[in-house]
Design a protein around this motif. Structure first.
Motif, PDB file in Angstrom:
ATOM      1  N   MET A 111       0.793  -1.304  -0.198  1.00 22.97           N
ATOM      2  CA  MET A 111       0.034   0.002   0.109  1.00 22.97           C
ATOM      3  C   MET A 111       0.967   1.188   0.034  1.00 22.97           C
ATOM      4  SD  MET A 111      -3.144   1.096   2.562  1.00 22.97           S
ATOM      5  CE  MET A 111      -4.006  -0.311   2.190  1.00 22.97           C
ATOM      6  N   ALA A 112       2.010   1.111   0.872  1.00 29.33           N
ATOM      7  CA  ALA A 112       2.770   2.532   0.713  1.00 29.33           C
ATOM      8  C   ALA A 112       3.514   2.735  -0.488  1.00 29.33           C
ATOM      9  CB  ALA A 112       4.054   2.225   1.943  1.00 29.33           C
ATOM     10  N   THR A 113       3.771   1.533  -1.305  1.00 26.51           N
ATOM     11  CA  THR A 113       4.401   1.896  -2.878  1.00 26.51           C
ATOM     12  C   THR A 113       3.125   2.557  -3.642  1.00 26.51           C
ATOM     13  OG1 THR A 113       5.774   0.076  -2.502  1.00 26.51           O
ATOM     14  CG2 THR A 113       5.224   1.042  -4.756  1.00 26.51           C
ATOM     15  N   ARG A 114       1.962   2.211  -3.332  1.00 25.68           N
ATOM     16  CA  ARG A 114       0.906   2.802  -4.367  1.00 25.68           C
ATOM     17  C   ARG A 114       0.749   4.323  -3.869  1.00 25.68           C
ATOM     18  NH1 ARG A 114      -4.787  -0.365  -4.725  1.00 25.68           N
ATOM     19  NH2 ARG A 114      -5.018   0.739  -2.390  1.00 25.68           N
ATOM     20  N   PHE A 115       0.682   4.504  -2.740  1.00 27.91           N
ATOM     21  CA  PHE A 115       0.527   5.785  -2.128  1.00 27.91           C
ATOM     22  C   PHE A 115       1.686   6.677  -2.689  1.00 27.91           C
ATOM     23  CE2 PHE A 115      -2.122   4.929   2.068  1.00 27.91           C
ATOM     24  CZ  PHE A 115      -3.244   4.209   0.878  1.00 27.91           C
ATOM     25  N   ARG A 116       2.825   6.219  -2.497  1.00 26.56           N
ATOM     26  CA  ARG A 116       4.084   6.955  -3.148  1.00 26.56           C
ATOM     27  C   ARG A 116       3.837   7.474  -4.724  1.00 26.56           C
ATOM     28  NH1 ARG A 116       9.147   7.521  -1.260  1.00 26.56           N
ATOM     29  NH2 ARG A 116       8.928   5.775   0.182  1.00 26.56           N
ATOM     30  N   SER A 117       3.239   6.307  -5.372  1.00 31.74           N
ATOM     31  CA  SER A 117       2.932   6.588  -6.807  1.00 31.74           C
ATOM     32  C   SER A 117       2.050   7.471  -7.012  1.00 31.74           C
ATOM     33  CB  SER A 117       2.534   5.255  -7.334  1.00 31.74           C
ATOM     34  OG  SER A 117       2.145   5.554  -8.842  1.00 31.74           O
ATOM     35  N   VAL A 118       0.607   7.718  -6.078  1.00 35.35           N
ATOM     36  CA  VAL A 118       0.021   8.596  -6.394  1.00 35.35           C
ATOM     37  C   VAL A 118       0.460  10.006  -5.968  1.00 35.35           C
ATOM     38  CG1 VAL A 118      -2.403   9.228  -5.344  1.00 35.35           C
ATOM     39  CG2 VAL A 118      -2.106   6.913  -5.945  1.00 35.35           C
ATOM     40  N   ALA A 119       1.069  10.066  -4.915  1.00 35.40           N
ATOM     41  CA  ALA A 119       1.574  11.465  -4.339  1.00 35.40           C
ATOM     42  C   ALA A 119       2.572  12.013  -5.388  1.00 35.40           C
ATOM     43  CB  ALA A 119       2.163  11.341  -3.136  1.00 35.40           C
ATOM     44  N   ALA A 120       3.238  11.190  -6.100  1.00 36.56           N
ATOM     45  CA  ALA A 120       4.440  11.535  -6.943  1.00 36.56           C
ATOM     46  C   ALA A 120       3.541  12.343  -8.323  1.00 36.56           C
ATOM     47  CB  ALA A 120       5.251  10.587  -7.500  1.00 36.56           C
ATOM     48  N   ARG A 121       2.334  11.938  -8.622  1.00 38.07           N
ATOM     49  CA  ARG A 121       1.886  12.606  -9.713  1.00 38.07           C
ATOM     50  C   ARG A 121       1.407  13.805  -9.416  1.00 38.07           C
ATOM     51  NH1 ARG A 121      -2.246   7.502 -11.216  1.00 38.07           N
ATOM     52  NH2 ARG A 121      -0.449   5.976 -11.687  1.00 38.07           N
ATOM     53  N   LEU A 122       1.239  14.499  -8.330  1.00 34.58           N
ATOM     54  CA  LEU A 122       0.940  15.579  -7.807  1.00 34.58           C
ATOM     55  C   LEU A 122       1.677  16.920  -7.960  1.00 34.58           C
ATOM     56  CD1 LEU A 122      -0.953  14.279  -4.598  1.00 34.58           C
ATOM     57  CD2 LEU A 122      -1.802  14.655  -7.111  1.00 34.58           C
ATOM     58  N   VAL A 123       2.914  16.675  -8.378  1.00 33.06           N
ATOM     59  CA  VAL A 123       4.086  17.760  -8.107  1.00 33.06           C
ATOM     60  C   VAL A 123       3.894  18.911  -9.511  1.00 33.06           C
ATOM     61  CG1 VAL A 123       5.762  16.317  -7.129  1.00 33.06           C
ATOM     62  CG2 VAL A 123       5.748  16.394  -9.415  1.00 33.06           C
ATOM     63  N   CYS A 124       3.147  18.470 -10.260  1.00 38.66           N
ATOM     64  CA  CYS A 124       3.031  19.402 -11.608  1.00 38.66           C
ATOM     65  C   CYS A 124       1.647  20.064 -11.630  1.00 38.66           C
ATOM     66  CB  CYS A 124       3.097  18.778 -12.638  1.00 38.66           C
ATOM     67  SG  CYS A 124       4.744  17.863 -12.890  1.00 38.66           S
ATOM     68  N   LEU A 125       1.224  20.306 -10.320  1.00 37.60           N
ATOM     69  CA  LEU A 125      -0.487  20.835 -10.355  1.00 37.60           C
ATOM     70  C   LEU A 125      -0.172  22.230 -11.169  1.00 37.60           C
ATOM     71  CD1 LEU A 125      -3.009  21.311  -8.841  1.00 37.60           C
ATOM     72  CD2 LEU A 125      -2.009  22.589  -7.057  1.00 37.60           C
ATOM     73  N   ASP A 170      11.303  13.403  -0.886  1.00 35.03           N
ATOM     74  CA  ASP A 170      10.661  14.188  -2.166  1.00 35.03           C
ATOM     75  C   ASP A 170       8.934  14.277  -1.912  1.00 35.03           C
ATOM     76  OD1 ASP A 170       9.794  11.697  -2.425  1.00 35.03           O
ATOM     77  OD2 ASP A 170      10.766  11.457  -4.432  1.00 35.03           O
ATOM     78  N   HIS A 171       8.230  14.759  -2.662  1.00 33.59           N
ATOM     79  CA  HIS A 171       6.865  14.721  -2.628  1.00 33.59           C
ATOM     80  C   HIS A 171       6.182  13.574  -2.042  1.00 33.59           C
ATOM     81  CE1 HIS A 171       3.590  17.663  -2.954  1.00 33.59           C
ATOM     82  NE2 HIS A 171       2.936  16.690  -3.864  1.00 33.59           N
ATOM     83  N   GLY A 172       6.503  12.384  -2.738  1.00 32.68           N
ATOM     84  CA  GLY A 172       5.796  11.061  -2.464  1.00 32.68           C
ATOM     85  C   GLY A 172       6.436  10.807  -0.942  1.00 32.68           C
ATOM     86  N   ALA A 173       7.485  10.857  -0.730  1.00 32.15           N
ATOM     87  CA  ALA A 173       8.251  10.320   0.463  1.00 32.15           C
ATOM     88  C   ALA A 173       7.671  11.008   1.633  1.00 32.15           C
ATOM     89  CB  ALA A 173       9.559  10.270   0.623  1.00 32.15           C
ATOM     90  N   ALA A 174       7.328  12.266   1.370  1.00 35.37           N
ATOM     91  CA  ALA A 174       7.084  13.148   2.580  1.00 35.37           C
ATOM     92  C   ALA A 174       5.618  12.886   2.953  1.00 35.37           C
ATOM     93  CB  ALA A 174       7.201  14.696   2.388  1.00 35.37           C
ATOM     94  N   MET A 175       4.801  12.495   1.987  1.00 32.38           N
ATOM     95  CA  MET A 175       3.361  12.380   2.240  1.00 32.38           C
ATOM     96  C   MET A 175       3.420  11.016   3.227  1.00 32.38           C
ATOM     97  SD  MET A 175       0.304  10.446  -0.019  1.00 32.38           S
ATOM     98  CE  MET A 175       1.219   9.094  -0.150  1.00 32.38           C
ATOM     99  N   LEU A 176       4.176  10.032   3.056  1.00 32.67           N
ATOM    100  CA  LEU A 176       4.339   8.618   3.926  1.00 32.67           C
ATOM    101  C   LEU A 176       4.690   9.103   5.276  1.00 32.67           C
ATOM    102  CD1 LEU A 176       5.548   6.141   0.989  1.00 32.67           C
ATOM    103  CD2 LEU A 176       3.151   6.524   1.879  1.00 32.67           C
ATOM    104  N   ALA A 177       5.770   9.757   5.184  1.00 35.80           N
ATOM    105  CA  ALA A 177       6.453  10.100   6.493  1.00 35.80           C
ATOM    106  C   ALA A 177       5.432  10.887   7.556  1.00 35.80           C
ATOM    107  CB  ALA A 177       7.803  10.772   6.520  1.00 35.80           C
ATOM    108  N   GLY A 178       4.663  11.787   6.934  1.00 38.21           N
ATOM    109  CA  GLY A 178       3.854  12.936   7.712  1.00 38.21           C
ATOM    110  C   GLY A 178       2.495  12.478   8.266  1.00 38.21           C
ATOM    111  N   ALA A 179       2.171  11.477   7.090  1.00 38.60           N
ATOM    112  CA  ALA A 179       0.445  11.047   7.444  1.00 38.60           C
ATOM    113  C   ALA A 179       0.262  10.710   8.716  1.00 38.60           C
ATOM    114  CB  ALA A 179       0.089  10.162   6.358  1.00 38.60           C
ATOM    115  N   PRO A 180       1.042   9.772   9.357  1.00 40.82           N
ATOM    116  CA  PRO A 180       0.762   9.268  10.626  1.00 40.82           C
ATOM    117  C   PRO A 180       0.885  10.261  11.728  1.00 40.82           C
ATOM    118  CG  PRO A 180       2.138   7.683   9.690  1.00 40.82           C
ATOM    119  CD  PRO A 180       2.278   9.066   8.784  1.00 40.82           C
TER     120      PRO A 180
END
Length: 396
Positions: free
Chosen positions: A1-15, A367-377
């Motif tokens: 699940m963590a890998t999938r969330f990282r993939s989703v978050a990485a898609r957001l950097v070009c808003l 980076d964008h994806g890794a930070a999401m996973l680290a900060g969410a909890p």
């Protein structure tokens, strides 16, 4: 699940990649391209919508809570768009079994799409919202969760201030909906990246727009607080996620049709791309725009060419919005995020000077994806402490 969330978050950097190219003098023929309308009549605004107050529930329905414990409802409620015109919006509320007036979290997903079929009220239940299983972590704590369609009825991707308004009116609707039993619930808000933009605007708008709401805290991460800065940082070279930035430009044109016009500045390839993604969800948008750059779709020009467009970007950038949250804020961001860490530090400093308690976590090397996973909890624990009435920490 963590890998999938990282993939989703990485898609957001070009808003905001493509918004540097929008602008120019409108032509009489130029017009936004809107999505195909919602086929489900539940979403339709009634003729007397203007008679409702902001946040009033227009209609409701119970839906099957597939994948979630408890019961789920969808609420159509009255809000306003960026021009102050009444619009009908939808939020989905998930309530686990148990007593009423439990904590309520408004969770703003990172929706990066242009089709109304991609809205959270659909994607929560059809398997296309990749972070949806994580909502069970909130429900397991006994919290109710509201998930607004914060891009609005035209899927105006990129219109962050609209997202804040829809979020606040969605909370009002949930608390006014008696069957949910949440009228007296303390409220927290959470979101990452594009969802963090809606969360951040909601927090900053609340003191004036919805001062009556019992919001106790906001947790927002990876927030692009300045659209123009992000555009300059990542918009000049071919990018695999180019389509997402282009989609943000299309969404802003939908929300500001009198001020943002794409068609006069798009070349044939740009017009074709706009039409191709007008009803698309994130994966389709990414595939359509992969590895393009500004010059591939625009005839030229930059952000500062058009004052009206530049103003729209400022109005949708938290860094340029003078409102300040009056509730505690948890903000997290990766030090290696392409979304400017310094801009986030600057916003945090302004909030601190205004007296808002902010805990800022800059996550080293993320980076964008890794930070999401680290900060969410940490974000969940932060909201739990606010619900428990513990003093808010501050790094100010």
């Amino acid at each position: 699940m963590a890998t999938r969330f990282r993939s989703v978050a990485a898609r957001l950097v070009c808003l905001a990649v493509m918004v540097v190219g929008i602008g120019g003098v409108p032509s009489a023929a130029a017009a936004p391209v809107y999505p195909v309308g919602e086929a489900d009549g539940f979403y339709a605004a009634p003729g007397d919508l203007a008679d409702y107050a902001a946040g009033d529930v227009v209609r409701s329905r119970q839906v099957a809570a597939a994948g979630f414990p408890g019961v789920a409802w969808q609420l159509l409620y009255r809000s306003v768009n960026s021009a102050g015109v009444p619009v009908a919006a939808v939020t989905t509320v998930l309530v686990p079994a148990g007593g009423g007036n439990r904590p309520l979290v408004s969770y703003q997903p990172f929706v990066n799409s242009l089709g109304v079929r991609c809205a959270p009220s659909h994607s929560l239940f059809d398997g296309t919202m990749q972070e949806a299983p994580a909502l069970n972590l909130l429900l397991a704590r006994g919290w109710a969760v509201a998930v607004p369609d914060h891009l609005g009825p035209t899927s105006a991707y990129g219109a962050a201030r609209l997202g804040g308004t829809l979020t606040l009116d969605g909370i009002r609707a949930v608390q006014r909906f008696a069957p949910a039993g949440l009228a007296a619930s303390p409220v927290g808000m959470a979101g990452y990246s594009g969802g963090g933009m809606a969360t951040g605007f909601a927090a900053a708008l609340a003191p004036k727009y919805a001062p009556e709401l019992p919001i106790v805290g906001a947790a927002q991460g990876g927030v692009p607080v300045n659209l123009a800065t992000l555009a300059r940082d990542v918009g000049s070279t071919p990018n695999q996620l180019f389509g997402l930035g282009f989609a943000a430009a299309v969404g802003l044109e939908r929300e500001y049709p009198d001020r943002v016009r794409l068609e006069p500045r798009l070349n044939p390839a740009g017009l074709a791309l706009r039409d191709r993604i007008a009803n698309a969800c994130a994966t389709e948008i990414i595939d359509a725009g992969a590895n393009r750059r500004l010059s591939d779709v625009f005839t030229g020009g930059a952000l500062d060419d058009d004052p009206a467009t530049a103003q729209v970007l400022r109005e949708n950038s938290i860094q340029d919005f003078d409102g300040v949250p009056r509730v505690p804020v948890y903000q997290w961001h990766g030090t290696d995020d392409v979304v400017s860490p310094q801009a986030v530090r600057d916003v945090t400093g302004r909030y601190c000077r205004a007296g808002t308690p902010v805990r800022l976590d800059m996550i080293p090397g993320a980076d964008h994806g890794a930070a999401m996973l680290a900060g969410a909890p940490r974000a969940l624990d932060y909201l739990a402490d606010r619900f428990a009435g513990r003093p808010a920490p501050s790094t100010c």
